[in-house]
Design a protein around this motif. Structure first.
Motif, mmCIF file in Angstrom:
data_model
loop_
_atom_site.group_PDB
_atom_site.id
_atom_site.type_symbol
_atom_site.label_atom_id
_atom_site.label_comp_id
_atom_site.label_asym_id
_atom_site.label_seq_id
_atom_site.Cartn_x
_atom_site.Cartn_y
_atom_site.Cartn_z
ATOM 1 N N ARG A 107 67.275 91.031 34.956
ATOM 2 C CA ARG A 107 68.353 91.111 34.085
ATOM 3 C C ARG A 107 67.499 90.907 32.710
ATOM 4 O O ARG A 107 67.734 91.858 31.546
ATOM 5 C CB ARG A 107 69.349 90.166 33.938
ATOM 6 C CG ARG A 107 70.329 90.164 32.902
ATOM 7 C CD ARG A 107 71.248 88.755 32.862
ATOM 8 N NE ARG A 107 72.156 88.889 34.007
ATOM 9 C CZ ARG A 107 72.894 87.801 34.256
ATOM 10 N NH1 ARG A 107 72.758 86.756 33.428
ATOM 11 N NH2 ARG A 107 73.470 87.887 35.537
ATOM 12 N N MET A 108 66.597 90.162 32.525
ATOM 13 C CA MET A 108 65.480 90.087 31.402
ATOM 14 C C MET A 108 64.840 91.537 31.333
ATOM 15 O O MET A 108 64.319 91.832 29.988
ATOM 16 C CB MET A 108 64.677 88.966 31.522
ATOM 17 C CG MET A 108 65.341 87.505 31.360
ATOM 18 S SD MET A 108 66.367 87.365 29.857
ATOM 19 C CE MET A 108 68.062 87.640 30.711
ATOM 20 N N MET A 109 64.258 91.995 32.125
ATOM 21 C CA MET A 109 63.377 93.090 32.116
ATOM 22 C C MET A 109 64.420 94.348 31.668
ATOM 23 O O MET A 109 63.865 95.046 30.736
ATOM 24 C CB MET A 109 62.963 93.719 33.621
ATOM 25 C CG MET A 109 61.951 92.651 34.158
ATOM 26 S SD MET A 109 60.272 92.750 33.461
ATOM 27 C CE MET A 109 59.981 94.335 34.298
ATOM 28 N N ASP A 156 65.623 94.107 47.048
ATOM 29 C CA ASP A 156 67.071 94.094 46.365
ATOM 30 C C ASP A 156 67.206 94.369 44.867
ATOM 31 O O ASP A 156 68.013 94.926 44.370
ATOM 32 C CB ASP A 156 67.890 93.061 46.713
ATOM 33 C CG ASP A 156 68.143 92.936 48.187
ATOM 34 O OD1 ASP A 156 67.685 94.016 48.961
ATOM 35 O OD2 ASP A 156 68.455 91.899 48.820
ATOM 36 N N TYR A 157 66.296 93.839 43.980
ATOM 37 C CA TYR A 157 66.521 94.004 42.577
ATOM 38 C C TYR A 157 65.259 94.626 41.937
ATOM 39 O O TYR A 157 65.182 94.601 40.696
ATOM 40 C CB TYR A 157 66.217 92.395 42.099
ATOM 41 C CG TYR A 157 67.675 91.484 42.279
ATOM 42 C CD1 TYR A 157 68.673 91.821 41.806
ATOM 43 C CD2 TYR A 157 67.514 90.690 43.402
ATOM 44 C CE1 TYR A 157 69.960 91.017 42.346
ATOM 45 C CE2 TYR A 157 68.823 90.174 43.942
ATOM 46 C CZ TYR A 157 70.048 90.349 43.374
ATOM 47 O OH TYR A 157 71.126 89.382 43.628
ATOM 48 N N GLY A 211 64.368 81.582 27.109
ATOM 49 C CA GLY A 211 65.958 82.022 26.803
ATOM 50 C C GLY A 211 65.865 83.451 26.093
ATOM 51 O O GLY A 211 64.879 83.411 25.043
ATOM 52 N N PRO A 212 66.746 84.305 26.413
ATOM 53 C CA PRO A 212 66.591 85.596 25.471
ATOM 54 C C PRO A 212 66.845 85.504 24.029
ATOM 55 O O PRO A 212 66.340 85.915 23.176
ATOM 56 C CB PRO A 212 67.712 86.361 26.299
ATOM 57 C CG PRO A 212 68.322 85.478 26.878
ATOM 58 C CD PRO A 212 67.620 84.418 27.265
ATOM 59 N N ALA A 255 60.127 89.660 28.779
ATOM 60 C CA ALA A 255 60.954 89.459 29.742
ATOM 61 C C ALA A 255 60.576 87.910 30.330
ATOM 62 O O ALA A 255 61.447 87.505 30.430
ATOM 63 C CB ALA A 255 60.943 90.353 30.968
ATOM 64 N N LEU A 256 59.393 87.869 30.522
ATOM 65 C CA LEU A 256 58.876 86.662 31.000
ATOM 66 C C LEU A 256 58.989 85.494 29.940
ATOM 67 O O LEU A 256 59.523 84.237 30.232
ATOM 68 C CB LEU A 256 57.398 86.472 31.367
ATOM 69 C CG LEU A 256 57.035 87.314 32.534
ATOM 70 C CD1 LEU A 256 55.538 87.365 32.623
ATOM 71 C CD2 LEU A 256 57.422 86.946 33.854
ATOM 72 N N ALA A 257 58.820 85.741 28.707
ATOM 73 C CA ALA A 257 59.119 84.758 27.699
ATOM 74 C C ALA A 257 60.513 84.444 27.634
ATOM 75 O O ALA A 257 60.964 83.315 27.657
ATOM 76 C CB ALA A 257 58.570 85.237 26.330
#
Length: 206
Positions: free
Chosen positions: A148-150, A85-86, A167-168, A160-162
């Motif tokens: 969303r991070m990717m 889905d994502y 947190g971004p 993205a994992l960091a």
């Protein structure tokens, strides 16, 4: 009695050739000594070496054949659906879950991160996850947040994992680099290591 050198060499060679067989010594009329692994009743033979008994092989401790189907993780279907889905690799979601909670749906960190993908309360609320301990809701929320991070970090998986972990804002604060937090510095390689292993396992013939 002296045994000629050539005969002695033959004796040693014969013995070395089949160390596991019974060896018999035969003395001919002219005094020549011969060794043989063939027992004959029509000749006077003396057994000079006995075959070692074969020991029973210990049960193999080797890993099961890769051709056998591996036992699917408990939440395989939930993860597979969320990955589809994502638009994320299934192995990546499994790697995050393994690192975050080791598949414990009731995991709760001292900071309040909860569930399989360790969602923080504010993040879970933002994602619309009402019950962080529900495996389906948690995995889908975590997958959505990771996607969303990717997108935010141009598909740079390490960043993205960091961002998923720290947190971004922390990644941006350090000029789009992995923050120098010990936890995050351990977290990113851990997820990547699990991810690479799972990818390799998926490519092996079953």
């Amino acid at each position: 009695m002296k045994v000629p050198a050539l005969v002695l060499f033959s004796i040693l060679a014969s013995t070395a050739y089949d160390a596991r067989a019974d060896i018999y010594q035969v003395v001919s009329a002219n005094g020549t000594i011969t060794l043989t692994n063939i027992h004959r009743t029509d000749r006077k033979q003396v057994r000079v070496a006995r075959e070692k008994p074969k020991l029973a092989k210990a049960p193999s401790r080797a890993a099961p054949s890769r051709k056998r189907p591996l036992k699917a993780p408990r939440y395989a279907l939930i993860v597979a659906q969320a990955a589809f889905d994502y638009d994320l690799p299934t192995e990546l979601l499994h790697a995050v879950i393994q690192t975050e909670s080791n598949y414990d749906p009731s995991a709760l960190s001292p900071k309040g991160a909860a569930g399989l993908m360790q969602l923080m309360p504010d993040t879970a609320k933002d994602l619309g996850v009402h019950d962080v301990f529900d495996p389906t809701a948690n995995v889908r929320g975590g997958a959505r947040y990771l996607k969303r991070m990717m997108t935010l970090f141009d598909n740079d998986l390490s960043l993205a994992l960091a961002a998923y972990n720290a947190g971004p804002g922390a990644v941006f604060a350090y000029n789009r680099a992995i923050p120098p937090y010990p936890e995050t510095q351990r977290y990113v390689p851990s997820v990547l290591g699990h991810y690479q292993r799972l990818q390799a396992d998926a490519k092996r013939p079953r």
